[in-house]
Motif scaffolding. Structure first.
Motif, short mmCIF file in Angstrom:
data_model
loop_
_atom_site.label_atom_id
_atom_site.label_comp_id
_atom_site.label_asym_id
_atom_site.label_seq_id
_atom_site.Cartn_x
_atom_site.Cartn_y
_atom_site.Cartn_z
N THR A 190 0.89 -1.18 0.00
CA THR A 190 0.03 0.10 -0.20
C THR A 190 0.90 1.09 0.09
O THR A 190 2.12 1.31 0.24
N VAL A 191 0.21 2.19 -0.36
CA VAL A 191 0.96 3.63 -0.35
C VAL A 191 0.97 4.44 0.87
O VAL A 191 -0.25 4.58 1.21
N GLY A 192 1.90 4.70 1.58
CA GLY A 192 1.66 5.48 2.86
C GLY A 192 1.91 6.93 2.93
O GLY A 192 1.30 7.57 3.45
N GLY A 193 2.55 7.22 1.91
CA GLY A 193 2.71 8.75 1.47
C GLY A 193 3.23 9.18 0.31
O GLY A 193 3.65 8.26 -0.52
N VAL A 194 3.35 10.49 0.14
CA VAL A 194 3.99 10.90 -1.27
C VAL A 194 5.35 11.56 -0.86
O VAL A 194 4.96 12.74 -0.08
N MET A 195 6.32 11.47 -1.57
CA MET A 195 7.42 12.20 -1.37
C MET A 195 7.59 13.20 -2.67
O MET A 195 7.46 12.82 -3.98
N CYS A 196 7.96 14.57 -2.33
CA CYS A 196 7.98 15.51 -3.61
C CYS A 196 9.39 16.21 -3.42
O CYS A 196 9.76 16.53 -2.28
N THR A 197 9.97 16.03 -4.64
CA THR A 197 11.20 16.68 -4.89
C THR A 197 11.05 18.17 -5.56
O THR A 197 10.53 17.87 -6.64
N CYS A 198 11.49 19.04 -4.94
CA CYS A 198 11.29 20.50 -5.38
C CYS A 198 12.60 21.11 -5.88
O CYS A 198 13.42 21.07 -5.28
#
Length: 918
Positions: A190-198
């Motif tokens: 399952t997907v626990g969260g979302v990581m964003c690279t800025c």
């Protein structure tokens, strides 16, 4: 993380204590064993069998420290001890990454980020760490919500050059990001969260925008100097799009690539051009050359080429940039000079001297090119100054419009109050003082418009000597007895074409400034003379046209000014006087007025040596215009219906009350669109009284046009505190336009309204009269004066049919010139003329011609009868042909001027004081 990596981490005091305790109890032999066990537990997910290592996450800078001490148990993530291996591993990766990253975990999207992202968070940091995305970034929640929903579904997303509007310290700021969203999976898939690279590209984007603007400016500059810009690669080859070169030669993209550009060069010049170009490229030096080039229309043109290399920090060529300039005419002129030199050499056998002259000519070519570049730079500076003046003019125009509206409200209510308070000396005195303040405010607005060159000037031909001497008493009263005035006038002084009222204000301002500079004691010198400004002077000074001028110089013996002050003296609101002793608009007004009049201002000053201001006013070769005075008799109202269109509610209310008090029936509208609705309603309207500058898509001139289409007999009177360019062009009102400037008085409104209404009545009567009305024979020379062309044309036709020689004039100035050149028997004049009075014209006509019959043809017959002398006749507008002929006959009889005995209509038995329509 390996044992070697853990040893490099700065351990916290808690971690040191934990290691010492475990070794003392014999659980582990040393620190490496503890670290190894902890890492193995992390890999196996056996968190329950091994406590979370104290000091985790390791490193991570400021954000890593915040994660370590944060109370995660209070959040949806729970205590660190309960975190999954994937969450811990992702957080460790993020806080130790040099790239800005943020993890948004769980359904609440709890944020964990690193030091690089903290720069993006700005004032939200450190509160944002541990917060929710929606709570930290509410302004972009719509965007983030869509992204997070997709990310939690396992989608990878990326956005390049994504603009976002963030709240930075209470200020909205647009930033440009590259954003990469990666779902973080739990062990169960399952997907626990979302990581964003800025990646923040805001600085780069601004740099690119600035660079684009700079390139656009450079291209415009090249077009302004008629040059063609091109660029070549480091090895001297033309590559990529070259729009300037293509437009010049007509070559296509493929044709000019590499060395294809040489095919546009004259065959005799190709080899030398390519060879010299390659030499310059190899030597990395400036390229200066000349060759013949085939233009897009097939014509051969001589071009001068200059190119420079753009070098890197290491001294290597990055790119070549060059300019082709067409010098065909210059070379043709030089060729002609060389031919002439050769001819002289053959004739006088001094060939060596001729060759030396040609060599000198070639040596000065580069100097001429540099001089031309300098001239173009000066032209660009003048353009920038003109744009600045245009901007200031628009600003001052808007300020003057609003300010004059306020003054109109105050002035109108004060005049209504004065009528109510008649007989109360104390109230009348206070009202008069308030009206004086309104006048000062109107003068200030006028000064703003003068500086911005937005005045509707009324220039006339003025004899400067007579005008300045006529101001002598005024100047002496203004500057006081402590200042000695000396006036020096040159012989044969020319006339000048200026607005007399503004000229008077300018001279008075200069005199008062001089008085203040001398502290009321000293000598003021006023000098008048003819001047000629040549082309060299014009090139050295902005906005100067070579030619003949009348020069007015005002000099004082005051303290003078240094260079820094001189550079600012014409700026608005700049003043060297103490607070409350000057508005700083005096010299600005003088400068704007003179420039708008087509003149020039020059100021000279030295500290301790006094100051001289010279005004160069355009010369006029016409004879001086006659000076007339405005009529000041009693006013009258009317019973016509007036439609008032004014967007300012208070101005509108005041005008409606004044017009109602004058007896008119008043309709009102808040804008042009509403006014058109009233007109289209079918209500009877006699005159449209409308403001010029109003909001909305329908402008006042267009309203007037549409209104006259629906009501052909409608009179129109405009009013404004600032007219922009809608009805004023070239500094003058458009032909046929009636304008009453704000702020205006009750008397000015009443007089102008009656003038416009009566002229319209006369035009309406003309349209209704049959063209074959029989008239009497008079046989006299008549000077007909009326500013309305249609009324003047109709009256002239009637008088010509009666056998009169008719001289027409549309203004007092034209009438005075006619009186000087022709023997006039009868003067037929309107009472209200632009800037003048028919009564004043009649007085001037009597003084010049002696016996002359006077007939006032006006709608204000009561006023004319009051000011007329015995024998003068008054004819009320509208009139027909019979009434006009009878009135002219009566005027001639009053002065014993015998009409033609074959008159078809017998004269009236009694002398007429007033002729009215039956």
């Amino acid at each position: 993380m390996t044992i070697r990596q853990t040893r490099s981490i700065a351990l916290t005091p808690e971690w040191d204590g934990f290691i010492a305790d475990q070794i003392a109890k014999g659980v582990y032999a040393d620190a490496d064993a503890i670290l190894l066990a902890g890492l193995q537990a992390l890999r196996d997910g056996a968190q329950a069998a091994h406590p979370v290592l104290p000091g985790w996450p390791f490193g991570g800078g400021e954000c890593g420290a915040i994660v370590r001490r944060f109370d995660w148990a209070s959040t949806a993530l729970g205590a660190i001890a309960t975190w999954s291996v994937e969450l811990r591993a992702t957080v460790g990766n993020i806080v130790n990454s040099p790239v800005a990253k943020v993890l948004m975990w769980g359904p609440d999207h709890v944020m964990i980020y690193n030091d690089a992202y903290a720069q993006i968070a700005g004032a939200n940091h450190p509160a944002a760490l541990g917060g929710t995305v929606r709570g930290v970034w509410p302004e972009i929640w719509d965007f983030n919500q869509r992204v997070l929903e997709a990310g939690l579904k396992g989608e990878n997303l990326s956005y390049l050059e994504q603009p976002l509007v963030l709240n930075r310290g209470g200020v909205s700021q647009t930033v440009i990001f590259d954003l990469f969203y990666t779902p973080v999976f739990n062990g169960d898939g399952t997907v626990g969260g979302v990581m964003c690279t800025c990646i923040d590209n805001s600085v780069r984007a601004k740099f690119e925008a600035d660079l684009s603007l700079s390139n656009s400016r450079f291209r415009m500059a090249m077009e302004a100097v008629h040059g063609v810009l091109w660029s070549n690669s480091a090895d001297g080859r033309m590559v990529g799009e070259q729009p300037g070169w293509a437009a010049l030669t007509g070559q296509s993209y493929d044709e000019y690539q590499d060395f294809g550009w040489a095919n546009a060069v004259h065959p005799d010049d190709q080899a030398d051009s390519v060879h010299s170009w390659n030499e310059a490229v190899a030597a990395k030096r400036m390229y200066v050359h000349e060759h013949r080039l085939r233009r897009h229309d097939g014509m051969w043109r001589v071009c001068a080429i200059r190119a420079l290399p753009i070098l890197s920090d290491a001294g290597e060529i990055m790119e070549w940039v060059g300019v082709h300039t067409d010098i065909t005419h210059q070379r043709a002129a030089e060729a002609a000079l060389r031919e002439q030199a050769d001819m002289l050499a053959r004739q006088v056998r001094h060939r060596e001297r001729a060759e030396d002259q040609l060599r000198q000519l070639n040596e000065t070519l580069e100097a001429r090119v540099i001089a031309e570049i300098d001239e173009r730079r000066r032209t660009e500076a003048k353009l920038a100054q003109a744009q600045k003046m245009e901007t200031i003019g628009k600003l001052t125009g808007g300020v003057a419009h609003d300010f004059n509206n306020l003054l109109q409200i105050i002035s109108g209510n004060l005049q209504l109050l004065a009528k109510d308070a008649a007989g109360n000396p104390r109230v009348e005195k206070r009202v008069n003082n308030a009206m004086a303040g309104v006048s000062r405010g109107a003068k200030l607005a006028s000064q703003l418009l003068a500086f911005g060159r937005r005045q509707a000037l009324e220039p006339r031909v003025v004899n400067a000597t007579r005008f300045v001497r006529g101001m002598d008493d005024m100047l002496r009263r203004a500057i006081g007895e402590g200042v000695e005035i000396e006036t020096v006038v040159g012989g044969g002084l020319w006339n000048t074409f200026i607005d007399p009222a503004q000229f008077e204000n300018a001279l008075l301002n200069l005199a008062i400034n001089a008085r203040d500079a001398m502290d009321g004691q000293g000598r003021l010198t006023i000098e008048l003379g003819n001047a000629h400004l040549d082309a060299d002077y014009a090139r050295a000074h902005d906005e100067v046209t070579p030619g003949q001028y009348v020069m007015l110089a005002v000099s004082d013996t005051g303290s003078g000014m240094d260079a820094d002050i001189l550079a600012k003296v014409f700026e608005p609101f700049f003043s060297t006087k103490g607070e409350g002793k000057g508005s700083g608009l005096g010299l600005s007004m003088v400068y704007g007025f003179v420039k708008q009049s087509g003149g020039h201002v020059k100021i000279y000053s030295e500290v301790g040596e006094g100051t001289t201001v010279r005004l160069y006013l355009p010369r006029s070769i016409e004879s001086e215009d006659a000076e007339v005075q405005m009529d000041s008799g009693p006013i009258s109202g009317g019973t016509e219906t007036v439609l008032v269109v004014e967007d300012d509610e208070e101005v509108r209310a005041t005008v409606v009350e004044v017009l109602t008090d004058l007896g008119y029936n008043v309709l009102k509208a808040p804008d042009a669109a509403a006014g058109l609705i009233v007109i289209e309603s079918g209500m009877p309207i006699d005159i449209l009284f409308t403001d010029v500058v109003m909001p909305g898509p329908l402008k006042s001139p267009e309203l007037a046009r549409k209104a006259r289409e629906r009501l052909p007999n409608l009179a129109v009177l405009f009013t404004s505190g600032y007219t922009e360019n809608s009805i004023v062009h070239g500094g003058k009102l458009d032909a046929g336009v009636e304008l009453l400037s704000k702020p205006y008085t009750r008397e000015a409104l009443a007089r102008r309204l009656r003038h416009v209404l009566d002229n319209q009545r006369q035009r309406n009567a003309i349209a209704q009269q049959p063209g074959d009305t029989p008239v009497a024979r008079i046989g006299a020379t008549v000077l007909l004066v009326d500013d309305d062309a249609l009324i003047r044309q109709h009256a002239a036709e009637i008088l010509k049919n009666a056998g009169c020689l008719v001289i027409e004039a549309g203004s007092t100035e034209d009438a005075m010139m006619a009186l000087q050149t022709a023997p006039v028997d009868v003067l037929v004049t309107d009472l209200h003329l632009p800037g003048a009075s028919g009564v004043a014209l009649a007085e001037a006509a009597r003084a010049q011609r002696g016996t002359i019959a006077i007939l006032f043809a006006t709608g204000d017959g009561q006023l004319a009868a009051r000011d007329a002398l015995p024998g003068d006749m008054v004819l009320n507008k509208p009139y027909d042909a019979v009434q006009l002929i009878q009135a002219v006959q009566a005027a001639m009889r009053a002065y014993d001027l015998r009409p033609d005995p074959e008159a078809l209509i017998p004269p009236a038995p009694q002398p007429m004081r007033e002729v009215e329509k039956d």
